[in-house]
Design a protein around this motif. Structure first.
Motif, PDB file in Angstrom:
ATOM      1  N   HIS A  95     -16.134-105.800 -65.663  1.00 28.61           N
ATOM      2  CA  HIS A  95     -15.902-106.638 -66.850  1.00 28.61           C
ATOM      3  C   HIS A  95     -14.787-107.644 -66.621  1.00 28.61           C
ATOM      4  O   HIS A  95     -14.787-108.721 -67.181  1.00 28.61           O
ATOM      5  CB  HIS A  95     -15.518-105.748 -68.043  1.00 28.61           C
ATOM      6  N   ALA A 137     -15.846-110.397 -63.808  1.00 30.26           N
ATOM      7  CA  ALA A 137     -16.946-111.300 -64.156  1.00 30.26           C
ATOM      8  C   ALA A 137     -16.432-112.668 -64.582  1.00 30.26           C
ATOM      9  O   ALA A 137     -17.178-113.647 -64.556  1.00 30.26           O
ATOM     10  CB  ALA A 137     -17.794-110.682 -65.270  1.00 30.26           C
ATOM     11  N   VAL A 142     -22.651-118.515 -63.709  1.00 28.12           N
ATOM     12  CA  VAL A 142     -21.219-118.477 -64.026  1.00 28.12           C
ATOM     13  C   VAL A 142     -20.996-118.180 -65.512  1.00 28.12           C
ATOM     14  O   VAL A 142     -20.164-117.346 -65.882  1.00 28.12           O
ATOM     15  CB  VAL A 142     -20.549-119.826 -63.644  1.00 28.12           C
ATOM     16  N   LEU A 159     -21.941-114.442 -66.708  1.00 23.59           N
ATOM     17  CA  LEU A 159     -20.914-113.480 -66.292  1.00 23.59           C
ATOM     18  C   LEU A 159     -19.651-113.633 -67.140  1.00 23.59           C
ATOM     19  O   LEU A 159     -19.109-112.659 -67.673  1.00 23.59           O
ATOM     20  CB  LEU A 159     -20.567-113.680 -64.822  1.00 23.59           C
ATOM     21  N   ALA A 160     -19.197-114.880 -67.279  1.00 20.93           N
ATOM     22  CA  ALA A 160     -17.945-115.122 -68.008  1.00 20.93           C
ATOM     23  C   ALA A 160     -18.095-114.743 -69.481  1.00 20.93           C
ATOM     24  O   ALA A 160     -17.209-114.105 -70.058  1.00 20.93           O
ATOM     25  CB  ALA A 160     -17.548-116.589 -67.882  1.00 20.93           C
ATOM     26  N   TYR A 184     -20.092-112.605 -70.768  1.00 22.06           N
ATOM     27  CA  TYR A 184     -20.166-111.146 -70.892  1.00 22.06           C
ATOM     28  C   TYR A 184     -18.770-110.543 -70.836  1.00 22.06           C
ATOM     29  O   TYR A 184     -18.413-109.695 -71.651  1.00 22.06           O
ATOM     30  CB  TYR A 184     -21.044-110.579 -69.772  1.00 22.06           C
ATOM     31  N   SER A 185     -17.987-111.031 -69.884  1.00 19.02           N
ATOM     32  CA  SER A 185     -16.617-110.538 -69.771  1.00 19.02           C
ATOM     33  C   SER A 185     -15.831-110.840 -71.046  1.00 19.02           C
ATOM     34  O   SER A 185     -15.101-109.992 -71.557  1.00 19.02           O
ATOM     35  CB  SER A 185     -15.934-111.185 -68.571  1.00 19.02           C
ATOM     36  N   LEU A 186     -16.009-112.034 -71.574  1.00 17.32           N
ATOM     37  CA  LEU A 186     -15.228-112.436 -72.751  1.00 17.32           C
ATOM     38  C   LEU A 186     -15.639-111.663 -74.004  1.00 17.32           C
ATOM     39  O   LEU A 186     -14.807-111.414 -74.881  1.00 17.32           O
ATOM     40  CB  LEU A 186     -15.387-113.939 -72.999  1.00 17.32           C
ATOM     41  N   ARG A 200     -17.179-108.492 -73.919  1.00 10.56           N
ATOM     42  CA  ARG A 200     -17.180-107.039 -73.792  1.00 10.56           C
ATOM     43  C   ARG A 200     -15.887-106.449 -73.220  1.00 10.56           C
ATOM     44  O   ARG A 200     -15.598-105.281 -73.409  1.00 10.56           O
ATOM     45  CB  ARG A 200     -18.350-106.585 -72.910  1.00 10.56           C
ATOM     46  N   PHE A 201     -15.148-107.239 -72.475  1.00  8.85           N
ATOM     47  CA  PHE A 201     -13.908-106.714 -71.912  1.00  8.85           C
ATOM     48  C   PHE A 201     -12.807-106.941 -72.939  1.00  8.85           C
ATOM     49  O   PHE A 201     -12.793-107.966 -73.611  1.00  8.85           O
ATOM     50  CB  PHE A 201     -13.590-107.455 -70.615  1.00  8.85           C
ATOM     51  N   TRP A 210     -10.177-108.383 -73.584  1.00 10.45           N
ATOM     52  CA  TRP A 210      -9.163-109.392 -73.253  1.00 10.45           C
ATOM     53  C   TRP A 210      -8.166-109.519 -74.395  1.00 10.45           C
ATOM     54  O   TRP A 210      -8.543-109.495 -75.551  1.00 10.45           O
ATOM     55  CB  TRP A 210      -9.812-110.755 -73.035  1.00 10.45           C
ATOM     56  N   ILE A 237      -8.692-119.339 -72.186  1.00 11.25           N
ATOM     57  CA  ILE A 237      -9.893-119.747 -71.436  1.00 11.25           C
ATOM     58  C   ILE A 237     -10.828-120.558 -72.334  1.00 11.25           C
ATOM     59  O   ILE A 237     -11.327-121.617 -71.930  1.00 11.25           O
ATOM     60  CB  ILE A 237     -10.602-118.504 -70.871  1.00 11.25           C
ATOM     61  N   LEU A 266     -11.944-124.552 -72.059  1.00  7.96           N
ATOM     62  CA  LEU A 266     -13.333-125.028 -72.057  1.00  7.96           C
ATOM     63  C   LEU A 266     -13.561-126.089 -73.132  1.00  7.96           C
ATOM     64  O   LEU A 266     -14.190-127.117 -72.891  1.00  7.96           O
ATOM     65  CB  LEU A 266     -14.289-123.857 -72.289  1.00  7.96           C
ATOM     66  N   LEU A 289     -20.910-126.429 -68.616  1.00  7.73           N
ATOM     67  CA  LEU A 289     -20.324-125.090 -68.669  1.00  7.73           C
ATOM     68  C   LEU A 289     -19.738-124.735 -70.039  1.00  7.73           C
ATOM     69  O   LEU A 289     -19.983-123.640 -70.549  1.00  7.73           O
ATOM     70  CB  LEU A 289     -19.239-124.941 -67.610  1.00  7.73           C
ATOM     71  N   VAL A 299     -21.123-121.326 -71.925  1.00 11.14           N
ATOM     72  CA  VAL A 299     -20.334-120.116 -72.161  1.00 11.14           C
ATOM     73  C   VAL A 299     -20.358-119.791 -73.657  1.00 11.14           C
ATOM     74  O   VAL A 299     -20.573-118.648 -74.074  1.00 11.14           O
ATOM     75  CB  VAL A 299     -18.880-120.297 -71.681  1.00 11.14           C
ATOM     76  N   TRP A 300     -20.174-120.846 -74.452  1.00 12.35           N
ATOM     77  CA  TRP A 300     -20.149-120.692 -75.904  1.00 12.35           C
ATOM     78  C   TRP A 300     -21.446-120.055 -76.416  1.00 12.35           C
ATOM     79  O   TRP A 300     -21.442-119.080 -77.183  1.00 12.35           O
ATOM     80  CB  TRP A 300     -19.964-122.078 -76.523  1.00 12.35           C
ATOM     81  N   PHE A 335     -25.269-104.634 -66.595  1.00 11.72           N
ATOM     82  CA  PHE A 335     -25.351-106.076 -66.857  1.00 11.72           C
ATOM     83  C   PHE A 335     -26.661-106.643 -66.299  1.00 11.72           C
ATOM     84  O   PHE A 335     -27.384-107.358 -66.977  1.00 11.72           O
ATOM     85  CB  PHE A 335     -24.159-106.780 -66.213  1.00 11.72           C
TER      86      PHE A 335
END
Lengths: 316, 276
Positions: free
Chosen positions: A31, A34, B85, B88-89, B91-93, B95-96, B98, B106, B110, B150, B154-155, B183
């Motif tokens: 996570h 990524a 890109v 992945l980003a 998903y990280s934003l 689910r992780f 942060w 970040i 953007l 991008l 991402v949005w 994933f």
């Protein structure tokens, strides 16, 4: 018992493996990792170029075979910004352009959103047609309007001739060139404001409009006293967003007028492109690009604050 | 009484708006099928011809087969890179866990990139492309387009991932699926409609671009379709037939893709300004 012991041994083994196996370690951080490609791309395509832009603004960059050669010149290019008469004209033109088109697009977009939200039949058709211009290649839009405005073969002048009006030269007339470019921009981008306002109008509970109708308000009064006040935050945010975006305009004026006649339609983006790639003054171009980015940064920060405030109110 | 005419008036106004939007496009479509003489007389009834379209592919300026190829290379190259890109980003934003400071940094970065005029990037891109020997290459144009596509990709992907219930990932973890595996085997297949919509919008943005292609290419080896269209205008004697057919050619794929992804375009085009 034996099976249980075997099972626990296997569990221990997988447990231990999670510490030793780099693949598994990577996976646990998945996570987190990524995001790395995005950061790499952002650094390569935005942060590194920003540094390069600053370096360029302090150097003379010459094109040599197989690359470029740089020599440091200090603040010379920055000083030349002050006597750049064309840059001043381009800035004035861009400000006039932005003010006029954003105002027109806001009024038209709001009107269209109100009209479309009230229709049931043909609703999807209207929506699709209205958002179409925004998604066409701007260069194709330039080509289309080049044809429309043509003095001899263009349908606009042909129509005006039919009704006996002597038509101007449009794109070749210093007084008409900038308004002509603005008309195309309004044709092109009203759809953007329309989309934002349509979402806004549709989020207003219909009970409010109905209550207004019960109280005897007519269509205009409902628009003026119910819809407009409720949309105020949306309108402010959309206005700011579209103003910032209007500074991007390049393709359509490039094709329609190329900044001419004279400097009548010279806009910031056109001017920077010309300094970079027709005068080959990379340093001076970098100064102009940095100055533009700096001015817009102020707008963007203000916009981000305003939109956060609006969303905050929405959440409450 | 008001109720009777008000809807009628609405449609009258809207239909004239439809006319204003479509008439220039339709006139260009007609012009693209005209002989030069019919362009000059402005006839609405004329003998149609494909000569303007044929001229795009044969003769001295008949490089459009090459330009179409380059636009496709730039468009697909850009779309594949951005989807990888951005998914992945995003998903990280979503689910992780942060900290708001980092994720805000970040996303703010953007949004900032999305709003800056592309002209502020082209100088360094040009110099870098020259230095690295990547000049006049359609793939370079595709990579440069990431700066345009991008941010909203991402949005959009974030908004799709947010709708996936967490229980799904928990179930996968209990069944012994690794995180990357979850994933790849669960999240991505479920988000196929989202990837599709994001991909279409990304492709359109790349297809539409003129500025980056103008700056990063100089010959038909790297030029894309918009450059070909603009080259007609630089001549003293403007040939409207060819100009129109080229404009129509550039428009068709955009129109098809818009019809395919209509629903999601609102979200993608108005990044951040429309809620939900």
């Amino acid at each position: 018992v034996k099976a249980a012991r075997q099972r626990s041994a296997r569990a221990e083994l997988t447990n231990r493996r999670s510490w030793l196996d780099p693949g598994q370690l990577l996976d646990q951080k998945f996570h987190y990792l990524a995001i790395v490609p995005l950061i790499v791309v952002l650094v390569a395509l935005t942060a590194y170029p920003a540094v390069q832009l600053v370096r360029m603004s302090l150097s003379d960059v010459a094109l040599v075979s197989g690359g470029t050669s740089w020599s440091f010149v200090g603040l010379a290019h920055w000083r030349s910004l002050l006597d750049d008469e064309v840059a001043r004209i381009a800035l004035t033109n861009t400000l006039i352009f932005a003010t006029v088109v954003v105002t027109a697009e806001t009024v038209l977009g709001l009107t269209l959103a109100y009209l479309v939200s009230g229709t049931r039949i043909l609703n999807t058709f209207y929506r699709t047609v209205v958002i179409l211009p925004m998604l066409l290649p701007p260069i194709a839009i330039g080509a289309v309007w080049r044809l429309m405005y043509d003095f001899n073969v263009g349908p606009i002048n042909r129509l005006l001739h039919e009704v006996g009006i002597s038509a101007p030269l449009w794109l070749a007339d210093t007084r008409w060139a900038l308004p002509s470019v603005m008309i195309v921009d309004i044709w092109h981008w009203t759809s953007f404001m329309f989309l934002i306002f349509l979402a806004g109008v549709q989020s207003i509970p219909s009970e409010l409009n109905e209550a207004g109708e019960v109280d005897g308000a007519n269509g205009w009064q409902i628009f003026r006293f119910i819809i407009l006040p409720l949309l105020r935050p949306t309108i402010i945010v959309a206005l700011m967003l579209r103003t910032i975006m209007s500074f991007k305009v390049f393709d359509v004026p490039y094709l329609l007028t190329g900044g001419g006649p004279g400097t009548a339609t010279e806009l910031i983006s056109l001017h920077i492109e010309r300094v970079y790639f027709q005068q080959f003054q990379m340093g001076r171009g970098a100064v102009l690009a940095l100055a533009t980015a700096a001015v817009l940064s102020v707008f963007i920060v203000l916009y981000q604050r305003a939109s956060r405030v609006e969303k905050g109110q929405e959440a409450r | 009484m008001r109720r009777l005419w008000a809807p009628g008036l609405r449609h009258l106004v809207m239909l004239s708006v439809v006319g204003v939007v479509l008439a220039p496009i339709l006139y260009t479509l007609l012009t693209s099928f005209k002989f030069q003489r019919d362009i000059y007389t402005g006839a609405l009834l004329f003998e149609p011809t494909l000569r303007n379209y044929r001229a795009l592919f044969t003769g001295s300026q008949g490089v459009f087969d090459r330009l179409i190829m380059n636009s496709l290379i730039a468009g697909f190259g850009n779309t594949l890179l951005v989807l990888a890109v951005a998914s992945l980003a995003a998903y990280s934003l979503t689910r992780f866990g942060w900290r708001p400071l980092w994720s805000g940094l970040i996303l703010g970065w953007l949004l900032f990139v999305y709003m800056l005029p592309p002209i502020t990037f082209v100088g360094p891109y040009y110099v870098t492309a020259r230095n690295l020997g990547l000049y006049d290459n359609p793939l370079t144009v595709g990579i440069a387009h990431m700066v345009l596509t991008l941010p909203f990709a991402v949005w959009l992907m974030q908004s799709f991932f947010r709708e996936i219930p967490r229980e799904l990932e928990e179930a996968a973890a209990i069944d012994g699926c690794s995180r990357a595996g979850t994933f790849w085997r669960i999240i991505l297949p479920i988000s196929r409609p989202g990837l599709f919509a994001t991909g279409i919008l990304t492709f359109i943005f790349s297809w539409k671009d003129f500025l980056f292609a103008l700056v990063l290419t100089s010959t038909p080896r790297g030029n894309t379709i918009p450059i070909g269209i603009a080259s007609f205008v630089q001549e003293y004697n403007l040939r409207y037939g060819e100009l129109s057919s080229a404009a129509i050619l550039a428009t068709i794929p955009a129109v098809i893709l818009i019809v395919l992804a209509q629903r999601h375009i609102v979200k993608g085009m108005t990044m951040g300004a429309v809620k939900g």
